[in-house]
Scaffold this motif. Structure first.
Motif, PDB file in Angstrom:
ATOM      1  N   PHE A 134      44.414  34.471  47.766  1.00 24.38           N
ATOM      2  CA  PHE A 134      45.691  35.206  48.261  1.00 24.38           C
ATOM      3  C   PHE A 134      46.646  35.304  47.403  1.00 24.38           C
ATOM      4  O   PHE A 134      47.419  36.465  47.158  1.00 24.38           O
ATOM      5  CB  PHE A 134      46.354  34.650  49.758  1.00 24.38           C
ATOM      6  N   PHE A 135      47.188  34.142  46.567  1.00 22.85           N
ATOM      7  CA  PHE A 135      48.298  34.093  45.646  1.00 22.85           C
ATOM      8  C   PHE A 135      47.643  34.598  44.329  1.00 22.85           C
ATOM      9  O   PHE A 135      48.656  34.542  43.448  1.00 22.85           O
ATOM     10  CB  PHE A 135      49.024  32.946  45.947  1.00 22.85           C
ATOM     11  N   CYS A 136      46.500  34.409  44.044  1.00 23.80           N
ATOM     12  CA  CYS A 136      46.305  34.770  42.618  1.00 23.80           C
ATOM     13  C   CYS A 136      45.815  36.054  42.348  1.00 23.80           C
ATOM     14  O   CYS A 136      45.754  36.583  41.126  1.00 23.80           O
ATOM     15  CB  CYS A 136      45.337  33.468  41.828  1.00 23.80           C
ATOM     16  N   ILE A 137      45.540  36.665  43.525  1.00 28.37           N
ATOM     17  CA  ILE A 137      44.848  38.126  43.485  1.00 28.37           C
ATOM     18  C   ILE A 137      46.176  39.104  42.711  1.00 28.37           C
ATOM     19  O   ILE A 137      45.799  39.811  41.756  1.00 28.37           O
ATOM     20  CB  ILE A 137      44.539  38.771  44.943  1.00 28.37           C
ATOM     21  N   PRO A 138      47.484  39.017  43.085  1.00 32.99           N
ATOM     22  CA  PRO A 138      48.367  39.793  42.556  1.00 32.99           C
ATOM     23  C   PRO A 138      48.473  39.372  40.828  1.00 32.99           C
ATOM     24  O   PRO A 138      48.736  40.413  40.023  1.00 32.99           O
ATOM     25  CB  PRO A 138      49.870  39.539  43.199  1.00 32.99           C
ATOM     26  N   ILE A 139      48.302  38.318  40.299  1.00 41.85           N
ATOM     27  CA  ILE A 139      48.486  37.912  39.209  1.00 41.85           C
ATOM     28  C   ILE A 139      47.389  38.411  38.480  1.00 41.85           C
ATOM     29  O   ILE A 139      47.424  38.985  37.133  1.00 41.85           O
ATOM     30  CB  ILE A 139      48.620  36.531  39.095  1.00 41.85           C
ATOM     31  N   ASN A 145      42.170  42.429  35.148  1.00 39.54           N
ATOM     32  CA  ASN A 145      41.877  43.942  35.593  1.00 39.54           C
ATOM     33  C   ASN A 145      41.612  43.819  37.079  1.00 39.54           C
ATOM     34  O   ASN A 145      41.328  42.673  37.726  1.00 39.54           O
ATOM     35  CB  ASN A 145      40.527  44.354  34.766  1.00 39.54           C
ATOM     36  N   TYR A 146      41.524  45.212  37.701  1.00 32.79           N
ATOM     37  CA  TYR A 146      41.394  45.076  38.914  1.00 32.79           C
ATOM     38  C   TYR A 146      40.007  44.465  39.798  1.00 32.79           C
ATOM     39  O   TYR A 146      40.118  44.002  40.631  1.00 32.79           O
ATOM     40  CB  TYR A 146      41.476  46.370  39.512  1.00 32.79           C
ATOM     41  N   TYR A 147      39.049  44.759  38.947  1.00 33.75           N
ATOM     42  CA  TYR A 147      37.598  44.287  39.499  1.00 33.75           C
ATOM     43  C   TYR A 147      37.662  42.610  39.519  1.00 33.75           C
ATOM     44  O   TYR A 147      37.244  42.070  40.598  1.00 33.75           O
ATOM     45  CB  TYR A 147      36.751  44.635  38.464  1.00 33.75           C
ATOM     46  N   THR A 148      38.194  42.216  38.737  1.00 31.21           N
ATOM     47  CA  THR A 148      38.345  40.600  38.654  1.00 31.21           C
ATOM     48  C   THR A 148      39.193  40.010  39.786  1.00 31.21           C
ATOM     49  O   THR A 148      39.071  38.814  40.094  1.00 31.21           O
ATOM     50  CB  THR A 148      38.884  40.145  37.246  1.00 31.21           C
ATOM     51  N   CYS A 149      39.953  40.917  40.339  1.00 21.99           N
ATOM     52  CA  CYS A 149      40.593  40.248  41.828  1.00 21.99           C
ATOM     53  C   CYS A 149      39.604  39.980  42.800  1.00 21.99           C
ATOM     54  O   CYS A 149      39.949  39.135  43.613  1.00 21.99           O
ATOM     55  CB  CYS A 149      41.593  41.467  42.136  1.00 21.99           C
ATOM     56  N   ILE A 150      38.468  40.482  42.772  1.00 19.65           N
ATOM     57  CA  ILE A 150      37.436  40.404  43.740  1.00 19.65           C
ATOM     58  C   ILE A 150      36.785  38.861  43.676  1.00 19.65           C
ATOM     59  O   ILE A 150      36.368  38.254  44.491  1.00 19.65           O
ATOM     60  CB  ILE A 150      36.542  41.464  43.379  1.00 19.65           C
ATOM     61  N   ALA A 151      36.681  38.478  42.163  1.00 20.01           N
ATOM     62  CA  ALA A 151      36.309  37.127  42.044  1.00 20.01           C
ATOM     63  C   ALA A 151      36.776  35.971  42.659  1.00 20.01           C
ATOM     64  O   ALA A 151      35.920  35.147  43.296  1.00 20.01           O
ATOM     65  CB  ALA A 151      36.307  36.878  40.424  1.00 20.01           C
ATOM     66  N   ARG A 167      46.204  45.761  48.898  1.00 18.78           N
ATOM     67  CA  ARG A 167      47.487  45.858  48.147  1.00 18.78           C
ATOM     68  C   ARG A 167      47.877  45.999  46.953  1.00 18.78           C
ATOM     69  O   ARG A 167      48.594  46.855  46.548  1.00 18.78           O
ATOM     70  CB  ARG A 167      48.311  44.767  48.890  1.00 18.78           C
ATOM     71  N   TYR A 168      47.037  45.197  46.294  1.00 22.40           N
ATOM     72  CA  TYR A 168      47.222  45.045  44.773  1.00 22.40           C
ATOM     73  C   TYR A 168      46.536  45.901  43.781  1.00 22.40           C
ATOM     74  O   TYR A 168      46.427  45.905  42.519  1.00 22.40           O
ATOM     75  CB  TYR A 168      47.265  43.746  44.251  1.00 22.40           C
ATOM     76  N   THR A 169      45.051  46.631  44.210  1.00 18.46           N
ATOM     77  CA  THR A 169      44.201  47.275  43.471  1.00 18.46           C
ATOM     78  C   THR A 169      44.223  48.742  43.777  1.00 18.46           C
ATOM     79  O   THR A 169      45.208  49.213  44.453  1.00 18.46           O
ATOM     80  CB  THR A 169      42.928  46.709  43.291  1.00 18.46           C
ATOM     81  N   ASP A 170      43.269  49.417  43.729  1.00 20.27           N
ATOM     82  CA  ASP A 170      42.875  50.882  44.113  1.00 20.27           C
ATOM     83  C   ASP A 170      41.689  50.914  45.239  1.00 20.27           C
ATOM     84  O   ASP A 170      40.955  49.959  45.321  1.00 20.27           O
ATOM     85  CB  ASP A 170      42.731  51.606  42.863  1.00 20.27           C
ATOM     86  N   GLU A 171      41.403  52.162  45.649  1.00 17.74           N
ATOM     87  CA  GLU A 171      40.460  52.467  46.626  1.00 17.74           C
ATOM     88  C   GLU A 171      39.021  51.949  46.135  1.00 17.74           C
ATOM     89  O   GLU A 171      38.270  51.546  46.891  1.00 17.74           O
ATOM     90  CB  GLU A 171      40.767  53.912  46.995  1.00 17.74           C
ATOM     91  N   GLU A 172      38.828  52.304  44.871  1.00 18.50           N
ATOM     92  CA  GLU A 172      37.528  52.132  44.306  1.00 18.50           C
ATOM     93  C   GLU A 172      37.413  50.608  44.402  1.00 18.50           C
ATOM     94  O   GLU A 172      36.011  50.159  44.702  1.00 18.50           O
ATOM     95  CB  GLU A 172      37.402  52.593  42.761  1.00 18.50           C
ATOM     96  N   THR A 173      38.396  49.672  43.947  1.00 24.27           N
ATOM     97  CA  THR A 173      38.022  48.329  43.915  1.00 24.27           C
ATOM     98  C   THR A 173      37.896  47.859  45.266  1.00 24.27           C
ATOM     99  O   THR A 173      36.971  46.852  45.502  1.00 24.27           O
ATOM    100  CB  THR A 173      39.360  47.573  43.149  1.00 24.27           C
TER     101      THR A 173
ATOM    102  N   LEU B  84      31.150  45.567  30.656  1.00 28.13           N
ATOM    103  CA  LEU B  84      30.255  46.649  31.067  1.00 28.13           C
ATOM    104  C   LEU B  84      30.897  47.615  32.105  1.00 28.13           C
ATOM    105  O   LEU B  84      30.144  48.602  32.441  1.00 28.13           O
ATOM    106  CB  LEU B  84      29.085  45.911  32.103  1.00 28.13           C
ATOM    107  N   MET B  85      32.026  47.433  32.622  1.00 29.49           N
ATOM    108  CA  MET B  85      32.500  48.444  33.435  1.00 29.49           C
ATOM    109  C   MET B  85      33.857  49.327  33.140  1.00 29.49           C
ATOM    110  O   MET B  85      34.289  50.019  34.127  1.00 29.49           O
ATOM    111  CB  MET B  85      32.755  47.787  34.770  1.00 29.49           C
ATOM    112  N   LYS B  86      34.531  48.760  31.991  1.00 28.21           N
ATOM    113  CA  LYS B  86      35.668  49.767  31.457  1.00 28.21           C
ATOM    114  C   LYS B  86      36.667  49.848  32.778  1.00 28.21           C
ATOM    115  O   LYS B  86      36.890  50.726  33.419  1.00 28.21           O
ATOM    116  CB  LYS B  86      35.214  51.204  31.184  1.00 28.21           C
ATOM    117  N   PRO B  87      37.249  48.685  33.228  1.00 27.44           N
ATOM    118  CA  PRO B  87      38.146  48.443  34.199  1.00 27.44           C
ATOM    119  C   PRO B  87      39.525  49.342  33.955  1.00 27.44           C
ATOM    120  O   PRO B  87      39.991  49.448  32.869  1.00 27.44           O
ATOM    121  CB  PRO B  87      38.249  46.961  34.441  1.00 27.44           C
TER     122      PRO B  87
END
Lengths: 195, 93
Positions: A134-139, A145-151, A167-173, B84-87
């Protein structure tokens, strides 16, 4: 938003521990599934409003498997290193870390596999993973990058932690996050079976 | 799985009939739901009587394993997606 989330969490813990039972507040907990459904519905509308998102997801093609692959291998490797550091059996460390935040399942399965103590560690550790996410996603959204928020969210990226990703990324993410959560949730029992 | 169905219904409504001028209201609704969910999670935690005693005995081991999983996942996903994904990177709010 993080402050608001943190206050909500602290207030919730305090009310759960010290507040009286049987107040309307209990309804929030009892019906939290419905709140999640409502959230998913509203998130769906956001995704639908966003033209061209389906196109962008399609462009990723097999690359949509990159994030779940990274989450699973990262969790296993991380669990392995943590087990070495803690001097506990490697398979037990991997079993805890590969819960990927799904604490209810991990606690139950690990109790059966390795006994009550490992079960409690599995429960607590995966609960911590969800909380810390919860608290590291904004950081992560700001620094990496946005994708790494999923990790960090792991198997919870389709439900609880999805709210922060929304809240912190976009629709694609968000769409990739739901896909990751579904896939990781399916893989968790398989990995546990192999430990 | 039912969560996906609910979301897909939302996607169709958002794409076909939802008026764009209510975009902001929709976002506020999402925020309210999020706060309520986090509050509910806190309630669940607070209701567990054994939480504090568990924290003192197995807290550190649990934390190290949680951090291991998080850091491992973040490191690998970051490297793979940058490669690989150009974020996109953008600050919101």
């Amino acid at each position: 938003m993080v402050l608001l989330a943190l206050s909500a969490l602290i207030l919730g813990v305090l009310w759960g521990a010290f507040g009286p039972d049987g107040t309307p507040i209990d309804l929030i907990q009892i019906h939290s599934d419905w709140i999640l459904y409502l959230l998913m519905f509203l998130v769906g509308i956001s995704v639908g409003l966003h033209r061209g998102i389906v196109q962008r997801i399609k462009e990723h093609h097999v690359k949509i498997f990159i994030i779940p692959f990274g989450v699973v291998t990262g969790s296993i490797l991380g669990g392995l290193l943590a087990a070495l550091l803690l001097r506990i059996p490697l398979n037990q460390g991997i079993a805890v870390a590969s819960g990927m935040g799904w604490y209810s399942l991990n606690g139950v399965v690990l109790t059966e596999m390795f006994g009550a103590t490992m079960g409690s560690i599995g429960f607590l550790s995966n609960l911590m993973r969800e909380m810390l996410s919860f608290f590291c996603i904004p950081i992560i959204a700001r620094r990496l990058n946005y994708y790494t928020c999923i990790a960090p969210a792991g198997a919870t990226s389709e439900d609880t932690t999805l709210s922060m990703i929304v809240r912190y990324t976009d629709e694609e993410t968000v769409v990739l996050s739901v896909f990751n959560g579904v896939l990781c949730s399916a893989i968790v029992p398989v990995i546990l079976g192999l430990c | 799985m039912d969560i996906l169905i609910v979301m897909m219904i939302g996607v169709v409504i958002g794409a076909k009939i939802f008026p764009k001028k209510f975009k902001r209201q929709n976002e506020i609704g999402q925020m309210v739901c999020t706060i309520l969910l986090i509050f509910a999670m806190g309630l669940m935690l607070g209701n567990r009587d054994d939480l504090m005693s568990q924290l003192s005995s197995i807290g550190l081991v649990s934390l190290v394993l949680a951090l291991g999983g998080i850091l491992g996942s973040v490191a690998i996903v970051y490297l793979l997606t940058e490669w690989l994904m150009k974020p996109k990177k953008r600050r919101r709010e």
